[in-house]
Design a protein around this motif. Sequence first.
Motif, PDB file in Angstrom:
ATOM      1  N   UNK A  30     -81.418 -20.773   4.185  1.00  0.00           N
ATOM      2  CA  UNK A  30     -82.028 -19.729   5.022  1.00  0.00           C
ATOM      3  C   UNK A  30     -83.173 -19.043   4.282  1.00  0.00           C
ATOM      4  N   UNK A  31     -82.990 -18.851   2.996  1.00  0.00           N
ATOM      5  CA  UNK A  31     -84.008 -18.177   2.195  1.00  0.00           C
ATOM      6  C   UNK A  31     -85.241 -19.048   2.004  1.00  0.00           C
ATOM      7  N   UNK A  32     -85.029 -20.340   1.778  1.00  0.00           N
ATOM      8  CA  UNK A  32     -86.132 -21.224   1.420  1.00  0.00           C
ATOM      9  C   UNK A  32     -86.838 -21.848   2.614  1.00  0.00           C
ATOM     10  N   UNK A  79     -85.044 -26.003   9.954  1.00  0.00           N
ATOM     11  CA  UNK A  79     -86.065 -26.328  10.947  1.00  0.00           C
ATOM     12  C   UNK A  79     -85.718 -27.494  11.867  1.00  0.00           C
ATOM     13  N   UNK A  80     -84.870 -28.438  11.410  1.00  0.00           N
ATOM     14  CA  UNK A  80     -84.580 -29.592  12.263  1.00  0.00           C
ATOM     15  C   UNK A  80     -83.123 -30.007  12.179  1.00  0.00           C
ATOM     16  N   UNK A  81     -82.700 -30.689  13.202  1.00  0.00           N
ATOM     17  CA  UNK A  81     -81.489 -31.493  13.287  1.00  0.00           C
ATOM     18  C   UNK A  81     -81.693 -32.353  14.521  1.00  0.00           C
ATOM     19  N   UNK A  82     -80.797 -33.247  14.803  1.00  0.00           N
ATOM     20  CA  UNK A  82     -81.019 -34.172  15.919  1.00  0.00           C
ATOM     21  C   UNK A  82     -81.091 -33.443  17.266  1.00  0.00           C
ATOM     22  N   UNK A  83     -80.205 -32.488  17.567  1.00  0.00           N
ATOM     23  CA  UNK A  83     -80.351 -31.777  18.845  1.00  0.00           C
ATOM     24  C   UNK A  83     -81.692 -31.068  18.982  1.00  0.00           C
ATOM     25  N   UNK A  84     -82.171 -30.440  17.907  1.00  0.00           N
ATOM     26  CA  UNK A  84     -83.457 -29.737  18.008  1.00  0.00           C
ATOM     27  C   UNK A  84     -84.638 -30.707  18.061  1.00  0.00           C
ATOM     28  N   UNK A  85     -84.535 -31.837  17.380  1.00  0.00           N
ATOM     29  CA  UNK A  85     -85.579 -32.859  17.519  1.00  0.00           C
ATOM     30  C   UNK A  85     -85.658 -33.351  18.964  1.00  0.00           C
ATOM     31  N   UNK A  86     -84.500 -33.563  19.579  1.00  0.00           N
ATOM     32  CA  UNK A  86     -84.491 -34.003  20.977  1.00  0.00           C
ATOM     33  C   UNK A  86     -85.080 -32.936  21.891  1.00  0.00           C
ATOM     34  N   UNK A  87     -84.732 -31.671  21.650  1.00  0.00           N
ATOM     35  CA  UNK A  87     -85.301 -30.592  22.465  1.00  0.00           C
ATOM     36  C   UNK A  87     -86.811 -30.509  22.313  1.00  0.00           C
ATOM     37  N   UNK A  88     -87.309 -30.818  21.121  1.00  0.00           N
ATOM     38  CA  UNK A  88     -88.748 -30.793  20.888  1.00  0.00           C
ATOM     39  C   UNK A  88     -89.458 -32.048  21.341  1.00  0.00           C
ATOM     40  N   UNK A  89     -88.705 -33.005  21.920  1.00  0.00           N
ATOM     41  CA  UNK A  89     -89.239 -34.256  22.442  1.00  0.00           C
ATOM     42  C   UNK A  89     -89.806 -35.150  21.337  1.00  0.00           C
ATOM     43  N   UNK A  90     -89.205 -35.098  20.153  1.00  0.00           N
ATOM     44  CA  UNK A  90     -89.646 -35.951  19.051  1.00  0.00           C
ATOM     45  C   UNK A  90     -89.002 -37.325  19.189  1.00  0.00           C
ATOM     46  N   UNK A 345     -87.988 -28.169   6.549  1.00  0.00           N
ATOM     47  CA  UNK A 345     -86.815 -28.113   5.668  1.00  0.00           C
ATOM     48  C   UNK A 345     -87.147 -28.459   4.220  1.00  0.00           C
ATOM     49  N   UNK A 346     -88.427 -28.356   3.854  1.00  0.00           N
ATOM     50  CA  UNK A 346     -88.871 -28.701   2.517  1.00  0.00           C
ATOM     51  C   UNK A 346     -89.132 -27.497   1.630  1.00  0.00           C
ATOM     52  N   UNK A 347     -88.337 -26.437   1.808  1.00  0.00           N
ATOM     53  CA  UNK A 347     -88.526 -25.180   1.073  1.00  0.00           C
ATOM     54  C   UNK A 347     -89.892 -24.583   1.380  1.00  0.00           C
TER      55      UNK A 347
END
Length: 390
Positions: A30-32, A79-90, A345-347
């Motif tokens: 959460x911090x990074x 910033x990402x996971x599979x459900x959020x990638x799908x919601x973003x249409x990636x 998700x890369x800090x």
Amino acid sequence: MIRRIFFALLGLVAILAAVVAYFGPGYVERKLNPVTGPAEGWPVSPQAQALHDSLVIGDWHADTLLWDRNILRRADRGHTDIPRLAEGNVAVQVYTTVTKSPRGQNYSQNSAEAPDNITPLFIGQLRPVPSWFSLKERALTQAAALSRAVEEDPQAVTMIRSAQDLQDLLEARRNGAHTVGILLGTEGAHPLEGNLDNLRVLYGAGFRLIGLTHFFDNELGGSLHGEGGEGSGLNEFGEQVVREMQDRRMIIDLAHASPQMVQDVLDMPGTRPILSHTGIHSQCPSPRNLPDDLVKAIAAKGGVIGIGYWADVVCGDKPADIAQAIRAAIALVGEDHVSLGSDYDGSVDAPFDVSNLAVLTQALMDAGLSDDQIAKVMGGNMMRYLAETL
């Protein structure tokens, strides 16, 4: 009595270790990896949302596998996971494995001998013990987590290992599937541990993209942020790795490479590298961004340039700042060589997570890009490159 006290203390230590393992990595993440945009989100018009929903979208760089959370579950951090990638249409996301990061990491100069930030993170996450001591095992541990997710829910996520895999995924999505394709890469080639045989091991585990260096010089040669300076290029082992990658149709990523290493790779016959996550130096004069002439040279060999979302490379913290970096990239290398490279998700910070990616489509429309240009940048150029290269 002493025996009872000993076991009580041992139990207390075990409880404390479990608490740290459960809550500690989440606190660090959460911090990074903050989302810096407004809590209510950025506005997206119906026109922008409709265009976004019609796009084939791809992104060249996210470090989500580092954080040891189930990517099939929507997380309340990062910033990402599979459900959020799908919601973003990636449609296609490159997930890279991070295996070493020097303490005090900066964009100017880092020692390969500095204490490592990733070791305590892996221990704190209670990852398999071999990964505490081996960079190769750290990469393979993260790859195994992705493989387990694919096995658990192949309708949600699949791995892209070949041009045929990509074609199958895109065809399935045209027919209504929402499957997200993950192309596996590594942030720096140090998991090879100086042994070319380990490139074959990583290939067998599904890796198809390798960034040659990260924040420090490694067995292949010089980093943009290493101690060898700009003149530290690709060494003999690095050349062997690049040739083997070419033979295996793997993607060569020059993000974090020293200027001389970039030039050395470009000088090798048949190379077609990418720059996965960056900004444009003339638009944002950050030491993280390569000189413009080298970026142009990468594009001239058929590569693509992935524009990041974080403030250090686009000199701003709004979607409009990312859009301006993309405009600068188009002006520099042409609309056929620009794509997305969030570094999610890369800090790093980001003004939106991937579920709200439509705000970038809105920002690109506001910046004056045509629908065709937006389609290329958001994924069309990446899909063409992958189809021709894998």
